[in-house]
Design a protein around this motif. Sequence first.
Motif, PDB file in Angstrom:
ATOM      1  N   PHE A  71       6.494   9.663  -3.554  1.00 55.38           N
ATOM      2  CA  PHE A  71       7.442   9.527  -4.692  1.00 55.38           C
ATOM      3  C   PHE A  71       6.960  10.344  -5.880  1.00 55.38           C
ATOM      4  O   PHE A  71       7.834   9.950  -7.103  1.00 55.38           O
ATOM      5  CB  PHE A  71       7.812   7.980  -4.761  1.00 55.38           C
ATOM      6  N   GLN A 154       4.598   0.506  -8.237  1.00 55.84           N
ATOM      7  CA  GLN A 154       5.592   0.891  -9.036  1.00 55.84           C
ATOM      8  C   GLN A 154       5.116   1.451 -10.505  1.00 55.84           C
ATOM      9  O   GLN A 154       5.478   2.472 -10.817  1.00 55.84           O
ATOM     10  CB  GLN A 154       6.803  -0.016  -9.271  1.00 55.84           C
ATOM     11  N   SER A 234      16.405   6.615  -6.458  1.00 53.51           N
ATOM     12  CA  SER A 234      14.637   6.768  -6.040  1.00 53.51           C
ATOM     13  C   SER A 234      14.442   5.259  -5.745  1.00 53.51           C
ATOM     14  O   SER A 234      13.629   5.170  -4.581  1.00 53.51           O
ATOM     15  CB  SER A 234      13.905   7.235  -7.123  1.00 53.51           C
ATOM     16  N   PHE A 238      12.336   4.111  -2.602  1.00 54.73           N
ATOM     17  CA  PHE A 238      11.047   3.569  -2.801  1.00 54.73           C
ATOM     18  C   PHE A 238      11.044   2.107  -2.019  1.00 54.73           C
ATOM     19  O   PHE A 238       9.972   1.984  -1.584  1.00 54.73           O
ATOM     20  CB  PHE A 238      10.826   3.673  -4.088  1.00 54.73           C
TER      21      PHE A 238
END
Length: 269
Positions: A71, A154, A234, A238
Amino acid sequence: MVTLYLIAGLAVILPVAAGPLLAYGPGRRFARSAAAGRIRAATGGLVAALGRPGAAVTVVLAWSAAVVAVFWPIGELAHALEHVVDWPVLHWVAPRRSPGFEDFNWLYTALGDRYPLKWVTVAGALVFAVLWRRRFWIPLVAIPAQFVLEQYVQAIIAGMVDRGHPPTGLGTYPSGGIARIVMVFGTLALFAALTWRFTTRIKVALGTGVLVLATYEGYSRVYVQKHWLTDVISGLMFGPALFAGFALSVCVLAGVTRKASPRALEPAA
């Protein structure tokens, strides 16, 4: 305005349809594939070598590192598309919002915030700790761990990409609100499936429900303009990606995966 209502409907209808299709299609094929067999063999070897707690930690850390590696470039691509995709969407949505529907979306989007999900996490950990009796420590450790895992993974990706946020909100890449919903409610659904003998249909329904919650969370974040559209897209990738590795580690810890036999670990002749 009408178009935004239609998109809101699609944000519910599409995941309702996609959930079963993914579960009975690609999901079922993957479960029977050689790749799934190799994953089971690898986790079995880790359990034999490190024990279940050590194997579970190894799996979740390795998977999280892989998620970061995937990512990071996706975030750079999203950043490059900001002026092509995100700004036009922001300017298109702004004049088409209606006060009543905006109030509803502000209320719903709070579901993905950290504060309410902390209490959902704590309550879920306590409930399943009671239900699991002698093995109470597994949900008591694993359910809060998903919250911490999502926050830090994250944050690492957001720091590496460092793309900023829209002028109307403070949302970062990827959408943490979506990922938190997937992780928290996905983990509770997983423990429910491990606690009770659900049919396949009920398991698929639970997964689909989590998908609906996450998808509409993404819509609400764009509607109230807390996130760029690419942050939301995303986040919808994710969250499930991170949850897949975490779910595997929970299954390893709970003993759902089989321990490899000593003979299977012997080198081939």
